[in-house]
Design an enzyme around this catalytic site. Structure first.
Site, PDB file in Angstrom:
ATOM      1  CG  ASP A 149     -32.470  29.119  -9.635  1.00  0.00           C
ATOM      2  OD1 ASP A 149     -32.775  28.554 -10.901  1.00  0.00           O
ATOM      3  OD2 ASP A 149     -32.776  30.188  -9.566  1.00  0.00           O
TER       4      ASP A 149
ATOM      5  CG  HIS B  77     -38.380  32.886 -17.530  1.00  0.00           C
ATOM      6  ND1 HIS B  77     -38.250  34.077 -18.372  1.00  0.00           N
ATOM      7  CD2 HIS B  77     -39.222  33.481 -16.345  1.00  0.00           C
ATOM      8  CE1 HIS B  77     -39.039  35.157 -17.964  1.00  0.00           C
ATOM      9  NE2 HIS B  77     -39.407  34.807 -16.637  1.00  0.00           N
TER      10      HIS B  77
HETATM   11  C1  BDR Z   1     -35.098  33.310 -14.044  1.00  0.00           C
HETATM   12  O1  BDR Z   1     -35.056  33.593 -12.711  1.00  0.00           O
HETATM   13  C2  BDR Z   1     -35.739  32.644 -12.189  1.00  0.00           C
HETATM   14  O2  BDR Z   1     -36.693  33.054 -11.004  1.00  0.00           O
HETATM   15  C3  BDR Z   1     -36.375  31.556 -13.112  1.00  0.00           C
HETATM   16  O3  BDR Z   1     -36.544  30.355 -12.539  1.00  0.00           O
HETATM   17  C4  BDR Z   1     -35.479  31.738 -14.019  1.00  0.00           C
HETATM   18  O4  BDR Z   1     -34.588  30.979 -14.275  1.00  0.00           O
HETATM   19  C5  BDR Z   1     -35.722  34.235 -14.829  1.00  0.00           C
HETATM   20  O5  BDR Z   1     -35.256  35.536 -14.701  1.00  0.00           O
HETATM   21 CA    CA Z   2     -34.422  29.173 -12.712  1.00  0.00          CA
END
Ligand code: BDR
Ligand code: CA
Length: 315
Positions: A9, A246
């Site tokens: 995303d 992340h």
């Molecule tokens: C996840 O949430 C999204 O905002 C970031 O891209 C990552 O995949 C972290 O909780």
């Molecule tokens: Ca993400």
């Protein structure tokens, strides 16, 4: 060489993960499917095409627009102060001459799995909606891919959208439950390890100093996009000039699982009780005949080695 399909995303951390994958000599990106989340799926696909151009990876990467809502038709995208209006920190990257492939994202995942005959590694950095839709179409998919590596979830640390849930799992909890229980060889890279891994100004200074001429634009983009992400981490976590890592961590672990330590667990996701939506439920009781249902939950990571490797591809 690992042959991977990324499902993203495409927000700020997704974009760094994607650039890493495109730059790494150990990975070949077979395609990118997109999902709603940090922005819409169509916006995410446009971001991906621009990132592919920016990476100068030297090969073609098909991009397919995927789910714009959950399996149950809900649309919820992240507020703009996290990833910007366009998902990539409001940075305007040069446009790509390419367009997304006109194809259903679930069909693309199934086609790639067949084509690569057990070699495909799927890395998800967003909601699991596209993968769940692929499973609905072909429940034998888990036997046709090598592994799924998912950024998502939290086990022994608080969530980031509710006390018990992380954004990617919460964002389509029913899809996540389907994927967790489908029998994939699956690695879960959640907040327990991604919030122990940081990008700071020092990494950015070093990256700028040591990057190759060819990677200079990509490093400049990362620095610019992270401005907003650092600010979000300052407001939400009180962190100064740094952010969690992340999505790039999922890519790094897909490339080299020795960066982490794992606990094998049978797991599902709560999607009905509103207060517990997105909470991962585990069952540690020994039942030998159900071992194949276990997923590998990453419980520790060598964060220094991971971050060094993340920036090494830009040298
Ligand atoms: C996840 O949430 C999204 O905002 C970031 O891209 C990552 O995949 C972290 O909780
Ligand atoms: Ca993400």
């Amino acid at each position: 060489m690992r042959r991977i399909l990324i499902d993203a995303d495409t927000g700020i951390d997704d974009s760094i993960a994607i650039l890493y994958a495109l730059k790494s000599r150990n990975l070949h990106v077979e395609g990118i499917t997109t999902c709603f989340g940090n922005s819409g799926a169509a916006q995410s696909a446009d971001n991906c095409l621009r990132l592919i151009r920016l990476s100068r990876c030297g090969y073609e990467v098909p991009v397919v627009v995927g789910a714009e809502c959950t399996l149950d038709g809900q649309v919820e995208t992240a507020p703009a102060h996290i990833h910007g209006e366009n998902g990539i920190g409001n940075v305007i990257l040069p446009e790509s001459a390419r367009k997304p492939l006109e194809m259903d994202a679930a069909d693309f995942i199934l086609r790639k799995a067949e084509e690569l005959d057990g070699e495909l590694v799927i890395v998800t950095t967003g909601r699991l909606t596209n993968l769940a839709r692929a499973l609905e179409k072909d429940p034998r998919l888990p036997g046709k891919v090598k592994r799924v590596v998912t950024m998502g979830g939290c086990m022994d640390v608080p969530g980031n959208v509710s006390p018990v849930a992380e954004a990617n799992i919460y964002g389509d909890a029913r899809a996540a439950d389907m994927v967790f229980r489908a029998g994939f060889h699956m690695i879960l890279v959640g907040l327990d390890v991604t919030t122990k891994t940081f990008i700071t100004e020092k990494e950015l200074d070093d990256a700028e100093r040591y990057c190759s001429e060819e990677s200079r634009d990509a490093v400049a983009y990362i620095r610019e996009a992270l401005k907003l992400y650092f600010e979000y981490h300052r407001l939400s976590e009180g962190m100064v000039h740094r952010s969690f890592v992340h999505d790039p961590l999922a890519l790094l672990i897909a490339e080299d699982a020795s960066l982490g330590e794992y606990k094998m667990l049978r797991a599902g996701v709560e999607y009905q009780a509103p207060a517990f939506r997105g909470m991962i439920l585990t069952d540690g009781r020994f039942r030998g005949e159900m071992d194949h249902d276990e997923i590998a939950v990453c419980v520790r990571v060598d964060a220094d080695r991971a971050v060094r490797r993340l920036f090494s591809v830009f040298h």
